[in-house]
Design a protein around this motif. Structure first.
Motif, PDB file in Angstrom:
ATOM      1  N   LEU A  16       3.931  13.274  12.700  1.00 17.62           N
ATOM      2  CA  LEU A  16       5.223  12.607  12.659  1.00 17.62           C
ATOM      3  C   LEU A  16       5.071  11.169  13.143  1.00 17.62           C
ATOM      4  O   LEU A  16       4.505  10.924  14.209  1.00 17.62           O
ATOM      5  N   VAL A  17       5.556  10.193  12.361  1.00 16.23           N
ATOM      6  CA  VAL A  17       5.549   8.783  12.744  1.00 16.23           C
ATOM      7  C   VAL A  17       6.997   8.337  12.874  1.00 16.23           C
ATOM      8  O   VAL A  17       7.729   8.303  11.887  1.00 16.23           O
ATOM      9  N   LYS A  18       7.399   8.004  14.111  1.00 19.92           N
ATOM     10  CA  LYS A  18       8.788   7.617  14.376  1.00 19.92           C
ATOM     11  C   LYS A  18       9.003   6.116  14.368  1.00 19.92           C
ATOM     12  O   LYS A  18      10.106   5.655  14.127  1.00 19.92           O
ATOM     13  N   GLN A  19       7.970   5.345  14.675  1.00 16.24           N
ATOM     14  CA  GLN A  19       8.153   3.897  14.807  1.00 16.24           C
ATOM     15  C   GLN A  19       8.153   3.224  13.435  1.00 16.24           C
ATOM     16  O   GLN A  19       7.533   3.708  12.503  1.00 16.24           O
ATOM     17  N   PRO A  20       8.843   2.090  13.350  1.00 16.98           N
ATOM     18  CA  PRO A  20       8.823   1.310  12.111  1.00 16.98           C
ATOM     19  C   PRO A  20       7.408   0.801  11.830  1.00 16.98           C
ATOM     20  O   PRO A  20       6.626   0.574  12.758  1.00 16.98           O
ATOM     21  N   MET A  21       7.085   0.608  10.564  1.00 20.83           N
ATOM     22  CA  MET A  21       5.796   0.051  10.168  1.00 20.83           C
ATOM     23  C   MET A  21       6.061  -1.171   9.305  1.00 20.83           C
ATOM     24  O   MET A  21       6.866  -1.107   8.380  1.00 20.83           O
ATOM     25  N   THR A  22       5.365  -2.270   9.629  1.00 23.37           N
ATOM     26  CA  THR A  22       5.566  -3.505   8.881  1.00 23.37           C
ATOM     27  C   THR A  22       4.233  -4.218   8.678  1.00 23.37           C
ATOM     28  O   THR A  22       3.241  -3.920   9.349  1.00 23.37           O
ATOM     29  N   ASN A  23       4.246  -5.156   7.748  1.00 21.77           N
ATOM     30  CA  ASN A  23       3.084  -6.012   7.520  1.00 21.77           C
ATOM     31  C   ASN A  23       2.877  -6.916   8.732  1.00 21.77           C
ATOM     32  O   ASN A  23       3.851  -7.328   9.370  1.00 21.77           O
ATOM     33  N   ALA A  24       1.623  -7.232   9.024  1.00 20.28           N
ATOM     34  CA  ALA A  24       1.345  -8.264  10.024  1.00 20.28           C
ATOM     35  C   ALA A  24       1.888  -9.584   9.473  1.00 20.28           C
ATOM     36  O   ALA A  24       1.933  -9.790   8.255  1.00 20.28           O
ATOM     37  N   LYS A  25       2.299 -10.466  10.348  1.00 19.81           N
ATOM     38  CA  LYS A  25       2.895 -11.735   9.927  1.00 19.81           C
ATOM     39  C   LYS A  25       1.979 -12.463   8.939  1.00 19.81           C
ATOM     40  O   LYS A  25       0.808 -12.710   9.218  1.00 19.81           O
ATOM     41  N   GLY A  26       2.504 -12.752   7.752  1.00 17.84           N
ATOM     42  CA  GLY A  26       1.771 -13.485   6.743  1.00 17.84           C
ATOM     43  C   GLY A  26       0.697 -12.676   6.024  1.00 17.84           C
ATOM     44  O   GLY A  26      -0.108 -13.241   5.291  1.00 17.84           O
ATOM     45  N   LYS A  27       0.657 -11.382   6.224  1.00 16.02           N
ATOM     46  CA  LYS A  27      -0.381 -10.528   5.629  1.00 16.02           C
ATOM     47  C   LYS A  27       0.248  -9.452   4.756  1.00 16.02           C
ATOM     48  O   LYS A  27       1.397  -9.073   4.939  1.00 16.02           O
ATOM     49  N   ASP A  28      -0.529  -8.959   3.792  1.00 10.84           N
ATOM     50  CA  ASP A  28      -0.132  -7.799   3.001  1.00 10.84           C
ATOM     51  C   ASP A  28      -0.803  -6.584   3.609  1.00 10.84           C
ATOM     52  O   ASP A  28      -2.030  -6.439   3.546  1.00 10.84           O
ATOM     53  N   LEU A  30      -1.655  -2.452   4.486  1.00 15.02           N
ATOM     54  CA  LEU A  30      -2.092  -1.284   3.724  1.00 15.02           C
ATOM     55  C   LEU A  30      -2.063  -0.073   4.638  1.00 15.02           C
ATOM     56  O   LEU A  30      -2.594  -0.115   5.751  1.00 15.02           O
ATOM     57  N   LEU A  31      -1.433   1.011   4.179  1.00 15.21           N
ATOM     58  CA  LEU A  31      -1.469   2.293   4.867  1.00 15.21           C
ATOM     59  C   LEU A  31      -2.124   3.287   3.931  1.00 15.21           C
ATOM     60  O   LEU A  31      -1.731   3.400   2.762  1.00 15.21           O
ATOM     61  N   ILE A  32      -3.132   4.011   4.437  1.00 13.08           N
ATOM     62  CA  ILE A  32      -3.817   5.027   3.647  1.00 13.08           C
ATOM     63  C   ILE A  32      -3.584   6.374   4.310  1.00 13.08           C
ATOM     64  O   ILE A  32      -3.872   6.541   5.502  1.00 13.08           O
ATOM     65  N   LYS A  33      -3.069   7.332   3.549  1.00 15.99           N
ATOM     66  CA  LYS A  33      -2.817   8.688   4.043  1.00 15.99           C
ATOM     67  C   LYS A  33      -3.940   9.588   3.559  1.00 15.99           C
ATOM     68  O   LYS A  33      -4.165   9.735   2.372  1.00 15.99           O
ATOM     69  N   LYS A  34      -4.669  10.203   4.508  1.00 13.93           N
ATOM     70  CA  LYS A  34      -5.730  11.162   4.209  1.00 13.93           C
ATOM     71  C   LYS A  34      -5.441  12.452   4.961  1.00 13.93           C
ATOM     72  O   LYS A  34      -4.589  12.482   5.838  1.00 13.93           O
ATOM     73  N   GLY A  35      -6.163  13.499   4.646  1.00  9.04           N
ATOM     74  CA  GLY A  35      -5.988  14.785   5.319  1.00  9.04           C
ATOM     75  C   GLY A  35      -5.046  15.679   4.541  1.00  9.04           C
ATOM     76  O   GLY A  35      -4.137  15.207   3.853  1.00  9.04           O
ATOM     77  N   SER A  36      -5.261  16.989   4.644  1.00  6.31           N
ATOM     78  CA  SER A  36      -4.514  17.937   3.821  1.00  6.31           C
ATOM     79  C   SER A  36      -3.092  18.202   4.305  1.00  6.31           C
ATOM     80  O   SER A  36      -2.263  18.700   3.554  1.00  6.31           O
ATOM     81  N   ALA A  37      -2.764  17.864   5.541  1.00  3.30           N
ATOM     82  CA  ALA A  37      -1.425  18.115   6.077  1.00  3.30           C
ATOM     83  C   ALA A  37      -0.469  16.990   5.676  1.00  3.30           C
ATOM     84  O   ALA A  37      -0.836  16.057   4.965  1.00  3.30           O
ATOM     85  N   SER A  38       0.758  17.065   6.185  1.00  2.00           N
ATOM     86  CA  SER A  38       1.797  16.089   5.843  1.00  2.00           C
ATOM     87  C   SER A  38       1.890  14.982   6.882  1.00  2.00           C
ATOM     88  O   SER A  38       1.727  15.227   8.080  1.00  2.00           O
ATOM     89  N   LEU A  39       2.175  13.779   6.411  1.00  2.00           N
ATOM     90  CA  LEU A  39       2.533  12.653   7.255  1.00  2.00           C
ATOM     91  C   LEU A  39       4.024  12.439   7.054  1.00  2.00           C
ATOM     92  O   LEU A  39       4.466  12.148   5.933  1.00  2.00           O
ATOM     93  N   LEU A  40       4.811  12.634   8.111  1.00  2.00           N
ATOM     94  CA  LEU A  40       6.261  12.516   8.035  1.00  2.00           C
ATOM     95  C   LEU A  40       6.691  11.159   8.567  1.00  2.00           C
ATOM     96  O   LEU A  40       6.429  10.831   9.723  1.00  2.00           O
ATOM     97  N   LEU A  41       7.334  10.367   7.713  1.00  2.00           N
ATOM     98  CA  LEU A  41       7.852   9.061   8.117  1.00  2.00           C
ATOM     99  C   LEU A  41       9.317   9.194   8.473  1.00  2.00           C
ATOM    100  O   LEU A  41      10.145   9.546   7.628  1.00  2.00           O
ATOM    101  N   THR A  42       9.659   8.936   9.739  1.00  2.00           N
ATOM    102  CA  THR A  42      11.049   9.029  10.169  1.00  2.00           C
ATOM    103  C   THR A  42      11.571   7.711  10.708  1.00  2.00           C
ATOM    104  O   THR A  42      12.746   7.589  10.990  1.00  2.00           O
TER     105      THR A  42
END
Length: 182
Positions: A16-28, A30-42
């Motif tokens: 479970l990921v509760k915190q906001p996720m954003t680009n670093a200032k002035g950067k593009d 990338l988030l990569i999801k690996k592993g057989s379980a679920s990544l829950l974005l809240t």
């Protein structure tokens, strides 16, 4: 997040990921999801330039998710709105052998390009065929022929009972410049 990205490997445990996720200032970022379980974005804000789901499931749990991201779902991986989420807004969508998991009535809106190859749909329950429950995708511009065919095939395979006739169409609206599929 920066261009080198962050890889989250859930292994066999849902994460479970509760915190906001954003680009670093002035950067593009990338988030990569690996592993057989679920990544829950809240978390509330999600503004990462590119999100790649290589394994397991990326599950969005916000009722209305504004994911300012180019979403890529690779073979064997899944993107899901099943549960609380009802809509997701993406900057672009590429599915190559991956799964889109939805509740009947869920909808994905894409502001940019859509590329679907060997896409699979999974519904938590069988949608009513004569309703808006199959209105699953809206994208800017026209959906290319290969993507439209892949989407129609995937929807028909997952909602039509044996012997049933189902018509799935993609309709381009010149006034809005958008294509709706359902």
């Amino acid at each position: 997040l920066g261009p080198e990205g962050l890889t989250i490997d859930t292994g066999v445990y849902d994460t479970l990921v509760k915190q906001p996720m954003t680009n670093a200032k002035g950067k593009d970022g990338l988030l990569i999801k690996k592993g057989s379980a679920s990544l829950l974005l809240t978390g509330g804000a999600y503004d990462v330039a590119k999100t790649r789901v290589d394994e397991g499931t990326l599950l969005v749990t916000n009722e209305t998710a504004a994911l300012a991201t180019e979403l890529i779902v690779n073979e064997g991986a899944a993107f899901s709105l099943a549960g609380t989420a009802k809509t997701a807004k993406l900057s672009s969508l590429t599915v190559d052998g991956g799964v889109i998991r939805l509740d009947p009535g869920d909808k994905i809106t894409v502001d940019g390009s859509v590329s679907l190859k060997d896409v699979h749909f999974s519904f938590t329950s069988l949608p009513e065929l004569n309703s808006d429950a199959l209105d699953v995708l809206e994208c800017a511009g026209r959906l290319d022929d290969a993507s439209a065919k892949a989407l129609k095939r995937a929807l028909i395979e997952n909602v039509a009972a044996d012997g049933a006739y189902v018509e799935i169409s993609s309709v381009y609206d010149e006034a809005t410049g958008k294509t709706s599929v359902g």
